[in-house]
Design an enzyme around this catalytic site. Structure first.
Site, PDB file in Angstrom:
ATOM      1  N   TYR A 199      92.823 115.568  16.489  1.00  0.00           N
ATOM      2  CA  TYR A 199      92.867 114.953  15.137  1.00  0.00           C
ATOM      3  C   TYR A 199      92.333 113.604  15.052  1.00  0.00           C
ATOM      4  CZ  TYR A 199      97.413 113.051  17.122  1.00  0.00           C
ATOM      5  OH  TYR A 199      98.254 112.630  17.830  1.00  0.00           O
TER       6      TYR A 199
ATOM      7  N   LYS B 111      95.477 111.293   8.565  1.00  0.00           N
ATOM      8  CA  LYS B 111      95.131 112.095   9.950  1.00  0.00           C
ATOM      9  C   LYS B 111      94.360 113.442   9.447  1.00  0.00           C
ATOM     10  CE  LYS B 111      99.293 110.306  11.980  1.00  0.00           C
ATOM     11  NZ  LYS B 111     100.450 110.495  12.084  1.00  0.00           N
TER      12      LYS B 111
ATOM     13  N   ASP C  74     111.626 111.624  19.401  1.00  0.00           N
ATOM     14  CA  ASP C  74     111.902 112.402  18.344  1.00  0.00           C
ATOM     15  C   ASP C  74     113.289 113.028  17.953  1.00  0.00           C
ATOM     16  OD1 ASP C  74     109.412 112.104  17.634  1.00  0.00           O
ATOM     17  OD2 ASP C  74     108.594 113.706  18.394  1.00  0.00           O
TER      18      ASP C  74
ATOM     19  N   HIS D 264     106.063 112.182  12.346  1.00  0.00           N
ATOM     20  CA  HIS D 264     105.777 110.657  12.503  1.00  0.00           C
ATOM     21  C   HIS D 264     104.954 109.988  11.660  1.00  0.00           C
ATOM     22  CE1 HIS D 264     105.635 112.105  17.235  1.00  0.00           C
ATOM     23  NE2 HIS D 264     106.905 111.801  16.701  1.00  0.00           N
TER      24      HIS D 264
HETATM   25  C1  LIG Z   1      99.925 108.962  19.376  1.00  0.00           C
HETATM   26  C2  LIG Z   1      99.485 108.175  20.718  1.00  0.00           C
HETATM   27  C3  LIG Z   1     100.241 108.159  21.951  1.00  0.00           C
HETATM   28  N1  LIG Z   1      99.637 107.432  22.991  1.00  0.00           N
HETATM   29  C4  LIG Z   1     100.518 107.625  24.224  1.00  0.00           C
HETATM   30  C5  LIG Z   1     102.023 106.674  24.072  1.00  0.00           C
HETATM   31  C6  LIG Z   1     102.751 107.664  24.944  1.00  0.00           C
HETATM   32  O1  LIG Z   1     103.032 107.369  26.268  1.00  0.00           O
HETATM   33  C7  LIG Z   1     101.891 109.068  24.903  1.00  0.00           C
HETATM   34  C8  LIG Z   1     102.765 110.124  24.213  1.00  0.00           C
HETATM   35  O2  LIG Z   1     103.123 109.556  22.907  1.00  0.00           O
HETATM   36  P1  LIG Z   1     103.855 110.456  21.781  1.00  0.00           P
HETATM   37  O3  LIG Z   1     104.864 110.926  22.340  1.00  0.00           O
HETATM   38  O4  LIG Z   1     103.860 109.511  20.697  1.00  0.00           O
HETATM   39  O5  LIG Z   1     102.864 111.469  21.330  1.00  0.00           O
HETATM   40  P2  LIG Z   1     102.960 112.516  20.222  1.00  0.00           P
HETATM   41  O6  LIG Z   1     104.516 112.918  19.964  1.00  0.00           O
HETATM   42  O7  LIG Z   1     102.118 113.634  20.355  1.00  0.00           O
HETATM   43  O8  LIG Z   1     102.655 111.658  18.931  1.00  0.00           O
HETATM   44  C9  LIG Z   1     101.827 112.189  17.879  1.00  0.00           C
HETATM   45  O9  LIG Z   1     102.671 113.034  17.100  1.00  0.00           O
HETATM   46  C10 LIG Z   1     102.023 113.482  15.984  1.00  0.00           C
HETATM   47  C11 LIG Z   1     102.738 114.631  15.331  1.00  0.00           C
HETATM   48  C12 LIG Z   1     101.339 112.896  15.147  1.00  0.00           C
HETATM   49  O10 LIG Z   1     101.190 112.776  13.644  1.00  0.00           O
HETATM   50  C13 LIG Z   1     100.448 111.504  15.856  1.00  0.00           C
HETATM   51  O11 LIG Z   1     100.185 110.629  14.873  1.00  0.00           O
HETATM   52  C14 LIG Z   1     101.235 111.043  16.902  1.00  0.00           C
HETATM   53  O12 LIG Z   1     102.499 110.300  16.348  1.00  0.00           O
HETATM   54  O13 LIG Z   1     100.740 108.839  24.575  1.00  0.00           O
HETATM   55  C15 LIG Z   1      98.756 106.543  22.667  1.00  0.00           C
HETATM   56  O14 LIG Z   1      98.051 105.864  23.833  1.00  0.00           O
HETATM   57  N2  LIG Z   1      97.855 106.484  21.798  1.00  0.00           N
HETATM   58  C16 LIG Z   1      98.311 107.167  20.486  1.00  0.00           C
HETATM   59  O15 LIG Z   1      97.581 107.268  19.473  1.00  0.00           O
END
Ligand SMILES: Cc1cn([C@H]2C[C@H](O)[C@@H](COP(=O)(O)OP(=O)(O)O[C@H]3O[C@@H](C)C(=O)[C@@H](O)[C@H]3O)O2)c(=O)[nH]c1=O
Length: 181
Positions: free
Chosen positions: A130, A70, A169, A61
């Site tokens: 993080y 990060k 993803d 991401h």
């Molecule tokens: C990342 C993030 C997600 N969310 C919410 C959106 C969604 O409903 C839920 C899960 O989101 P995601 O599936 O995008 O979560 P995730 O796949 O864990 O996303 C994370 O992956 C890693 C590898 C990174 O590097 C991060 O920056 C972030 O992109 O959480 C937030 O409210 N704030 C945030 O900062």
């Protein structure tokens, strides 16, 4: 805190000093003045915490605007953590750094702005925490495919099983087709 250089100059591995005693252990995980002086002159504005089961892969991401640096670490279990340089004009564009982060080595990885980031859980579960230099902005979020052959990432897949991904993803792009900086 010890700093370990990696194959990509801006990406650093940090190793905190751990003070063990009969009660357990103590370590400092972040000091703003030290980080600014020795690693990167940035300000962190958001802290995140996720838990994932074995075989889960989150990533790769990045945000195309409001880009995020990060500082990542693991507080339970282990992950293989990867930072991919997606800065078009960088001599290390498309190259990556991969490192095992776990709750025993207490290592941290500094993933600067301009890098895609992801991790794969090798243990029964893992908790990942993080700090980010910019706020989450889903409208600018981009996923690059974990198995893009051009990246040649050697994920330590448990029992050679395919990792479990979110639908977002699964629909990631090859780096060559993804918007970069
Ligand atoms: C990342 C993030 C997600 N969310 C919410 C959106 C969604 O409903 C839920 C899960 O989101 P995601 O599936 O995008 O979560 P995730 O796949 O864990 O996303 C994370 O992956 C890693 C590898 C990174 O590097 C991060 O920056 C972030 O992109 O959480 C937030 O409210 N704030 C945030 O900062």
């Amino acid at each position: 805190m010890n700093i370990i250089d990696t194959a990509i100059p801006d990406v650093k591995i940090l190793e905190p000093k751990v003070f063990g005693d009969e009660r357990g252990f103590f370590l400092e995980t972040f000091r703003e003045d030290w980080f600014r002086e020795h690693v990167a002159d940035v300000t962190f504005v958001q802290d995140n915490h996720s838990k994932s089961g074995q075989g889960i892969l989150r990533g790769l991401h990045y945000q195309t605007e409001q880009t995020q640096g990060k500082l990542v670490r693991v507080i339970a279990g282990e992950v293989y953590d990867v930072a991919v340089d997606v800065r078009k004009n960088s001599p290390t564009f498309g190259k990556h750094v991969g490192v095992l982060l776990n709750s025993d080595n207490n290592k941290q990885l500094w993933v600067p702005e301009g890098f895609a980031h992801g991790f794969y859980v090798t243990t029964e579960s893992a908790e990942f925490v993080y700090k980010c230099t910019n706020y989450y902005a889903p409208e600018f979020e981009q996923s690059v495919l974990w198995n893009d052959p051009s990246l040649a990432i050697q994920w330590p897949l448990v029992n050679s099983m395919q990792p479990l991904l979110s639908p977002k993803d699964e629909a990631g792009l090859m780096l060559a087709d993804a918007p970069t900086f």
